[in-house]
Design a protein around this motif. Structure first.
Motif, PDB file in Angstrom:
ATOM      1  N   LEU A 161      23.921  20.799  -6.749  1.00  0.00           N
ATOM      2  CA  LEU A 161      24.200  19.993  -7.299  1.00  0.00           C
ATOM      3  C   LEU A 161      25.210  19.461  -7.663  1.00  0.00           C
ATOM      4  O   LEU A 161      25.950  20.036  -8.007  1.00  0.00           O
ATOM      5  CB  LEU A 161      23.372  18.729  -8.024  1.00  0.00           C
TER       6      LEU A 161
ATOM      7  N   ALA B 218      20.319  23.334  -9.278  1.00  0.00           N
ATOM      8  CA  ALA B 218      20.507  23.114  -9.677  1.00  0.00           C
ATOM      9  C   ALA B 218      22.183  23.364  -9.445  1.00  0.00           C
ATOM     10  O   ALA B 218      23.011  22.578  -8.968  1.00  0.00           O
ATOM     11  CB  ALA B 218      20.368  22.425 -11.257  1.00  0.00           C
TER      12      ALA B 218
ATOM     13  N   ASP C  70      14.007  17.631 -18.698  1.00  0.00           N
ATOM     14  CA  ASP C  70      15.479  17.748 -17.814  1.00  0.00           C
ATOM     15  C   ASP C  70      15.595  19.263 -17.730  1.00  0.00           C
ATOM     16  O   ASP C  70      15.005  19.717 -18.380  1.00  0.00           O
ATOM     17  CB  ASP C  70      16.354  16.942 -18.212  1.00  0.00           C
ATOM     18  N   TRP C  71      16.205  19.714 -15.939  1.00  0.00           N
ATOM     19  CA  TRP C  71      16.552  20.745 -16.467  1.00  0.00           C
ATOM     20  C   TRP C  71      18.030  21.035 -16.422  1.00  0.00           C
ATOM     21  O   TRP C  71      19.194  20.361 -15.401  1.00  0.00           O
ATOM     22  CB  TRP C  71      16.759  20.962 -14.559  1.00  0.00           C
TER      23      TRP C  71
ATOM     24  N   GLY D 192      26.220  16.190 -12.483  1.00  0.00           N
ATOM     25  CA  GLY D 192      26.696  14.151 -12.302  1.00  0.00           C
ATOM     26  C   GLY D 192      25.502  14.359 -11.731  1.00  0.00           C
ATOM     27  O   GLY D 192      24.848  12.661 -11.949  1.00  0.00           O
ATOM     28  N   ASP D 193      25.083  14.820 -10.154  1.00  0.00           N
ATOM     29  CA  ASP D 193      24.055  14.327  -9.461  1.00  0.00           C
ATOM     30  C   ASP D 193      23.091  15.245  -9.484  1.00  0.00           C
ATOM     31  O   ASP D 193      22.731  15.510  -9.949  1.00  0.00           O
ATOM     32  CB  ASP D 193      24.716  14.495  -7.992  1.00  0.00           C
ATOM     33  N   ARG D 194      22.216  13.705  -9.020  1.00  0.00           N
ATOM     34  CA  ARG D 194      20.743  14.253  -9.044  1.00  0.00           C
ATOM     35  C   ARG D 194      19.928  14.354  -7.971  1.00  0.00           C
ATOM     36  O   ARG D 194      18.911  14.279  -7.619  1.00  0.00           O
ATOM     37  CB  ARG D 194      20.083  13.281  -9.937  1.00  0.00           C
TER      38      ARG D 194
ATOM     39  N   ASP E 243      19.905  15.032 -19.815  1.00  0.00           N
ATOM     40  CA  ASP E 243      21.105  16.014 -19.964  1.00  0.00           C
ATOM     41  C   ASP E 243      21.272  16.543 -18.556  1.00  0.00           C
ATOM     42  O   ASP E 243      22.234  17.755 -19.195  1.00  0.00           O
ATOM     43  CB  ASP E 243      20.629  17.208 -21.452  1.00  0.00           C
ATOM     44  N   GLY E 244      20.527  16.501 -18.015  1.00  0.00           N
ATOM     45  CA  GLY E 244      20.285  17.472 -16.494  1.00  0.00           C
ATOM     46  C   GLY E 244      20.091  16.901 -14.886  1.00  0.00           C
ATOM     47  O   GLY E 244      20.625  15.349 -14.670  1.00  0.00           O
ATOM     48  N   SER E 245      19.562  17.706 -14.368  1.00  0.00           N
ATOM     49  CA  SER E 245      19.626  17.356 -12.862  1.00  0.00           C
ATOM     50  C   SER E 245      18.626  16.512 -12.491  1.00  0.00           C
ATOM     51  O   SER E 245      18.242  15.997 -10.939  1.00  0.00           O
ATOM     52  CB  SER E 245      19.675  19.001 -12.269  1.00  0.00           C
TER      53      SER E 245
END
Lengths: 280, 280
Positions: free
Chosen positions: B110, B153, A211-212, B113-115, A229-231
């Protein structure tokens, strides 16, 4: 063979994710959790012994899903080039000995003082021409991994899946593949189309997950995020791989100083749980 | 007007390069060295006063080549979106007051919490639709800046010149431009073609320079290299801009903790010297 736990049939954990575990500890941890695959790195494997590693994993019934890494093929001088080719032949031999057909290539950055990205990429193409016949004879398929553009100067001038695919396409699909690692390609709106093209051609050799997360640490090497945990929309990338016809292992490869500071067995269990939650 | 020193006719120095200099010190330094342009940032300009800044630079005869920055247009909630639009209208007003037609947009990362990168890019497109008429009335052209993918990100989901151009192309060329900053695009083998396309369409609004040096610092914000210290073929990028028909200012924008720790007047002189050596 390890009987995979339900849902973990495709999971592989790269040993760098749990760097503190010895190879026997890693094998034992995977057996306990029903994780059927591991990705290996050359340095710890050589420290334990290539033959001994192969025997240990065979005994445990673990599949070696990939060996990291060959590559670093951008030297301009003849001596540097010869050294790199020798080292890659050794990596191919080790992959064959370990029983994996996938040798991940991190192709190399710019030599000191060099500013010619296109020239460096051409030298990679030339080196592949030398190495591929050697790999074919040993049943190993080198797989070109694009690295995030933030590594273009010092690690890998191959920055996109499109570039990796262009290098691979000079050879038959069975001889050179590409690696899709979410950490490296997640930002790229052209990657899904390249992925589909790679899948249609049968070139998807490995799928790695990280994850990023931000902020990035100094040197940007050990800041890969635990799944969820990330984007990165990890599930969406797994679905893209599935849709492209990839049915192989899904390997979690986290370089993360905070994870390394924790108990390895605990991180292994957490990784399996996160995989169920964010990837399946 | 400042009489530019020979070779420096197109040089502009962004005030963040010499962050320690006050605006009068910057103006004085540029006048002494024959640097005809400056790029400005909103925060220090507002601290000094927008009108006072405009008057100072007019008096000195300096051209304001760009104002950084508008943008951050990716909020999902109505309140966040309204705040962003208000702030961008203020930025447009400030650009007009300062006498520059170029407002650089760093479009935003982002939301927490947004992906969904594509969704965030769509919200940027929507926000441009609201802001462009406001900008046109004030003689300001927003310019979309792609940021390096390592900022996708948390700062800017527009990661390539191709993506920036796609956003701009929804509007006439005179209304939305793009920014080419070597630090952000140097690694991208598709950028030269996008640059040529942007030039042919008259969309090249600004050209910024920084070199790429490693290792990157924690947070990767203040590690931009002085011209000539890194991996970017700066002259080649300047030639690409020239070939694409861009004849405007060449602005040096270095966020660099080490440069900031040094005497600003000295860094200004060094920057002009490096520009002659590595860009002309």
């Amino acid at each position: 063979m390890i009987t995979p736990a339900e849902g973990l049939e495709r999971l592989s954990v790269n040993q760098m994710t749990v760097r503190g575990l010895s190879l026997p500890e890693l094998a034992d941890g995977c057996a306990r959790l029903g994780i059927p695959g591991v990705g290996l790195w050359r340095e710890p494997v050589r420290a334990y012994g290539v033959k001994a590693t192969a025997a240990l994993l065979r005994r445990t019934g673990l599949t070696v899903t990939s060996l990291c890494r060959g590559g670093f093929l951008t030297a301009r001088d003849a001596a540097g080039r010869a050294r790199a080719l020798d080292d890659n032949r050794a990596a191919i031999d080790e992959a064959a000995e370990l029983g994996t057909d996938t040798l991940v290539l991190v192709c190399g950055g710019l030599p000191p003082g060099d500013r010619d990205l296109a020239g460096a990429r051409q030298r990679i193409a030339d080196a592949l021409g030398v190495l591929v016949p050697y790999a074919v004879e040993r049943g190993v398929r080198p797989a070109v991994e694009p690295l995030h553009p933030m590594y273009a100067a010092d690690r890998c001038v191959v920055s996109t899946l499109g570039q990796a695919l262009a290098l691979a396409e000079a050879f038959p699909a069975g001889r050179v593949g590409v690696v899709v690692d979410t950490y490296h390609v997640w930002w790229d709106d052209t990657a899904p189309a390249a992925l589909a093209r790679a899948g249609a051609a049968g070139r998807l050799a490995a799928f790695q997950l990280a994850d990023w997360v931000t902020p990035l640490p100094e040197g940007v090497l050990v800041g890969r995020g635990q799944l969820g945990d990330g984007s990165v929309d990890l599930r969406r990338w797994r679905e893209r791989m599935d849709a492209a016809g990839y049915g192989g292992p899904v390997e979690v490869e986290l370089f993360n100083g905070r994870l390394w500071a924790r108990d390895g067995a605990q991180v292994l269990a957490e990784t399996a749980a996160r995989y169920r939650q964010h990837v399946l």
